[in-house]
Design a protein around this motif. Structure first.
Motif, PDB file in Angstrom:
ATOM      1  N   ALA A 246       0.831  -1.211   0.000  1.00  0.00           N
ATOM      2  CA  ALA A 246       0.000   0.000   0.000  1.00  0.00           C
ATOM      3  C   ALA A 246       0.864   1.260   0.000  1.00  0.00           C
ATOM      4  O   ALA A 246       0.583   2.216  -0.733  1.00  0.00           O
ATOM      5  N   THR A 247       1.920   1.275   0.798  1.00  0.00           N
ATOM      6  CA  THR A 247       2.782   2.468   0.854  1.00  0.00           C
ATOM      7  C   THR A 247       3.607   2.627  -0.415  1.00  0.00           C
ATOM      8  O   THR A 247       3.944   3.750  -0.800  1.00  0.00           O
ATOM      9  N   SER A 248       3.930   1.503  -1.091  1.00  0.00           N
ATOM     10  CA  SER A 248       4.683   1.619  -2.345  1.00  0.00           C
ATOM     11  C   SER A 248       3.806   2.227  -3.442  1.00  0.00           C
ATOM     12  O   SER A 248       4.309   2.940  -4.320  1.00  0.00           O
ATOM     13  N   VAL A 249       2.505   1.961  -3.387  1.00  0.00           N
ATOM     14  CA  VAL A 249       1.590   2.555  -4.365  1.00  0.00           C
ATOM     15  C   VAL A 249       1.441   4.052  -4.123  1.00  0.00           C
ATOM     16  O   VAL A 249       1.376   4.854  -5.064  1.00  0.00           O
ATOM     17  N   THR A 250       1.405   4.440  -2.857  1.00  0.00           N
ATOM     18  CA  THR A 250       1.141   5.854  -2.518  1.00  0.00           C
ATOM     19  C   THR A 250       2.409   6.663  -2.243  1.00  0.00           C
ATOM     20  O   THR A 250       2.312   7.770  -1.717  1.00  0.00           O
ATOM     21  N   LYS A 251       3.570   6.115  -2.587  1.00  0.00           N
ATOM     22  CA  LYS A 251       4.805   6.860  -2.292  1.00  0.00           C
ATOM     23  C   LYS A 251       4.905   8.146  -3.121  1.00  0.00           C
ATOM     24  O   LYS A 251       5.623   9.087  -2.761  1.00  0.00           O
ATOM     25  N   GLY A 252       4.173   8.198  -4.261  1.00  0.00           N
ATOM     26  CA  GLY A 252       4.172   9.414  -5.075  1.00  0.00           C
ATOM     27  C   GLY A 252       3.032  10.356  -4.709  1.00  0.00           C
ATOM     28  O   GLY A 252       2.617  11.169  -5.534  1.00  0.00           O
ATOM     29  N   TRP A 253       2.557  10.231  -3.453  1.00  0.00           N
ATOM     30  CA  TRP A 253       1.406  11.029  -3.011  1.00  0.00           C
ATOM     31  C   TRP A 253       1.709  12.520  -3.049  1.00  0.00           C
ATOM     32  O   TRP A 253       2.802  12.971  -2.662  1.00  0.00           O
ATOM     33  N   VAL A 254       0.745  13.290  -3.536  1.00  0.00           N
ATOM     34  CA  VAL A 254       0.845  14.754  -3.542  1.00  0.00           C
ATOM     35  C   VAL A 254      -0.435  15.304  -2.927  1.00  0.00           C
ATOM     36  O   VAL A 254      -1.486  14.651  -2.969  1.00  0.00           O
ATOM     37  N   PRO A 255      -0.381  16.501  -2.351  1.00  0.00           N
ATOM     38  CA  PRO A 255      -1.594  17.074  -1.743  1.00  0.00           C
ATOM     39  C   PRO A 255      -2.678  17.320  -2.800  1.00  0.00           C
ATOM     40  O   PRO A 255      -2.392  17.709  -3.934  1.00  0.00           O
ATOM     41  N   PHE A 256      -3.911  17.118  -2.411  1.00  0.00           N
ATOM     42  CA  PHE A 256      -5.029  17.372  -3.320  1.00  0.00           C
ATOM     43  C   PHE A 256      -5.439  18.835  -3.274  1.00  0.00           C
ATOM     44  O   PHE A 256      -5.689  19.452  -4.320  1.00  0.00           O
ATOM     45  N   LEU A 257      -5.488  19.401  -2.076  1.00  0.00           N
ATOM     46  CA  LEU A 257      -5.877  20.802  -1.926  1.00  0.00           C
ATOM     47  C   LEU A 257      -4.836  21.706  -2.580  1.00  0.00           C
ATOM     48  O   LEU A 257      -3.630  21.559  -2.354  1.00  0.00           O
ATOM     49  N   GLY A 258      -5.318  22.616  -3.386  1.00  0.00           N
ATOM     50  CA  GLY A 258      -4.420  23.545  -4.060  1.00  0.00           C
ATOM     51  C   GLY A 258      -3.805  22.975  -5.317  1.00  0.00           C
ATOM     52  O   GLY A 258      -3.048  23.664  -6.005  1.00  0.00           O
ATOM     53  N   ASN A 259      -4.103  21.728  -5.633  1.00  0.00           N
ATOM     54  CA  ASN A 259      -3.554  21.092  -6.835  1.00  0.00           C
ATOM     55  C   ASN A 259      -4.633  21.100  -7.916  1.00  0.00           C
ATOM     56  O   ASN A 259      -5.491  20.223  -7.965  1.00  0.00           O
ATOM     57  N   LYS A 260      -4.593  22.144  -8.781  1.00  0.00           N
ATOM     58  CA  LYS A 260      -5.651  22.301  -9.777  1.00  0.00           C
ATOM     59  C   LYS A 260      -5.684  21.147 -10.771  1.00  0.00           C
ATOM     60  O   LYS A 260      -6.754  20.737 -11.216  1.00  0.00           O
ATOM     61  N   SER A 261      -4.522  20.633 -11.131  1.00  0.00           N
ATOM     62  CA  SER A 261      -4.488  19.546 -12.112  1.00  0.00           C
ATOM     63  C   SER A 261      -5.150  18.278 -11.581  1.00  0.00           C
ATOM     64  O   SER A 261      -5.664  17.459 -12.349  1.00  0.00           O
ATOM     65  N   ALA A 262      -5.138  18.100 -10.246  1.00  0.00           N
ATOM     66  CA  ALA A 262      -5.700  16.887  -9.649  1.00  0.00           C
ATOM     67  C   ALA A 262      -7.207  16.800  -9.831  1.00  0.00           C
ATOM     68  O   ALA A 262      -7.799  15.732  -9.668  1.00  0.00           O
ATOM     69  N   ALA A 263      -7.825  17.924 -10.191  1.00  0.00           N
ATOM     70  CA  ALA A 263      -9.273  17.916 -10.400  1.00  0.00           C
ATOM     71  C   ALA A 263      -9.659  17.024 -11.584  1.00  0.00           C
ATOM     72  O   ALA A 263     -10.796  16.565 -11.677  1.00  0.00           O
ATOM     73  N   LYS A 264      -8.710  16.790 -12.478  1.00  0.00           N
ATOM     74  CA  LYS A 264      -8.974  15.955 -13.652  1.00  0.00           C
ATOM     75  C   LYS A 264      -8.446  14.540 -13.496  1.00  0.00           C
ATOM     76  O   LYS A 264      -8.508  13.751 -14.436  1.00  0.00           O
ATOM     77  N   TRP A 265      -7.907  14.252 -12.329  1.00  0.00           N
ATOM     78  CA  TRP A 265      -7.391  12.899 -12.110  1.00  0.00           C
ATOM     79  C   TRP A 265      -8.551  11.939 -11.865  1.00  0.00           C
ATOM     80  O   TRP A 265      -9.647  12.345 -11.477  1.00  0.00           O
TER      81      TRP A 265
END
Length: 382
Positions: A246-265
């Motif tokens: 589980a942690t290897s999958v989420t090691k590239g985690w980035v914050p969602f708040l303030g991340n405009k591009s994440a709205a299209k993820w």
């Protein structure tokens, strides 16, 4: 023995352990211990001839004259040579044990009972408070497969696989577990602690937030390792391995708040649909390439609650595919056949493209093009 005991009657006894035993204890123990060795545990004492009693006394004396340790070592030898069955000390030492048990009213036999009883406690899976030769067992030292699973409230089959992995049992011709050695209590504690943290495939999939089929593919492609490695084992996953994956999958985690591009993820499942691959392949791509992931709701921790960038995933797929060639094409470039290409992969001179990075339904095996060029340019010695 007859000569030795005759000398003792005359007052010429020695000063050893055997010579200090009461006369009746020494003679009877020699005879009955020797009878076990001469005739076996199932002998009927009432049917033993005078000649066999004399032989038995001589055989028993050859061991007892050297002290209790020699007697116990011989009992241990009988245990080591035991047939492959589930019988315990009563069956193993039958005639000798029953004779000794029937002498409980004579404290003079404690010199024989005490070491034999301690040997039984130390050698056999005697449960706590079980009565052996007039004394209760203060604590269990050994377990069988069944007693371990029953007393520790463990699944019998799962316990069997844990013991099989440790080499304490084997599978017989009928595919049942066959105990090879008793399990010490400290090892039983370790197994219980281990199995309490091993979850079924169904529960593991639920913990991760993936389908059972996705988990199966992840396991088959060695992205998550099952706890039991041997063939035919029940599929189970240790909590440490679940956490590592589980942690290897989420090691590239980035914050969602303030991340405009994440709205299209999108979720991993939707990303798989867009890239025309399976969900397990998306997870496989995320792990080694560190693709960005996030979860809009920080309170939700399941993988199904996370999202990733489908464009980044597609670009990575395109990059991997552009830089990969089939085994056949690599062989043509290197002037060899596919078997030799596979040998180069085994030797580490070429890197095979992982299955999760191949979107084609035909799943041709491919290698990285850079490795082929390295061999062609002489950067690596074949």
């Amino acid at each position: 023995m007859i000569h030795h005991m005759g000398e003792r009657v005359k007052g010429a006894a020695g000063a050893g352990w055997f010579d200090n035993l009461p006369f009746h204890v020494a003679t009877q123990t020699c005879e009955n211990f020797g009878l076990l060795l001469l005739k076996g545990p199932t002998t009927n004492r009432q049917l033993v001839s005078d000649l066999d009693w004399a032989k038995s006394g001589h055989i028993g004396f050859t061991f007892l004259r050297h002290g209790p340790d020699a007697m116990i070592e011989k009992l241990a030898e009988l245990e080591r040579r035991r047939p492959n069955d589930n019988s315990l000390y009563r069956a193993r030492f039958g005639v000798f044990f029953e004779w000794l048990r029937n002498r409980e009213d004579d404290p003079a036999f404690d010199a024989i009972r005490d070491p034999v009883r301690q040997f039984i406690f130390d050698t056999y899976p005697v449960q706590k408070d079980a009565l052996v030769l007039g004394v209760k067992n203060p604590r269990r030292k050994l377990h069988t497969h069944r007693s371990l699973s029953k007393e520790r409230r463990l699944d019998f089959t799962k316990t069997g696989h844990a013991l099989l992995q440790r080499g304490d049992v084997r599978k017989n011709d009928s595919n049942s577990f066959e105990l090879l050695r008793y399990v010490p209590s400290n090892v039983a504690d370790e197994i219980a602690h281990e199995l309490n943290r091993v979850f079924t495939a169904e529960r593991t999939a639920k913990k991760l937030g993936v389908t059972r089929a996705t988990l199966s593919q992840l396991s088959q492609n060695r992205l998550i390792q099952p706890h039991f490695k041997h063939r035919g084992a029940v599929p189970g996953f240790h909590s440490n391995e679940i956490w590592r994956f589980a942690t290897s999958v989420t090691k590239g985690w980035v914050p969602f708040l303030g991340n405009k591009s994440a709205a299209k993820w999108v979720s991993f499942q939707d990303a798989a649909k867009r890239c025309k691959c399976a969900t397990w392949q998306v997870l496989g791509m995320v792990i080694p390439y560190g693709l960005p992931v996030t979860n809009p709701d920080r309170k939700k921790k399941l993988l199904s609650d996370h999202i990733t960038c489908p464009r980044a995933l597609a670009r990575k797929y395109d990059e991997v595919e552009r830089n990969a060639v089939t085994f056949l094409k690599a062989g043509n470039m290197l002037g060899c056949n596919t078997a030799q290409v596979e040998e180069l992969v085994v030797r580490g001179l070429l890197t095979e493209t992982p299955a999760f990075a191949i979107r084609s339904r035909k799943k041709y095996r491919t290698v990285e093009l850079a490795g082929v060029h390295s061999l062609l340019n002489g950067d690596q010695q074949i």
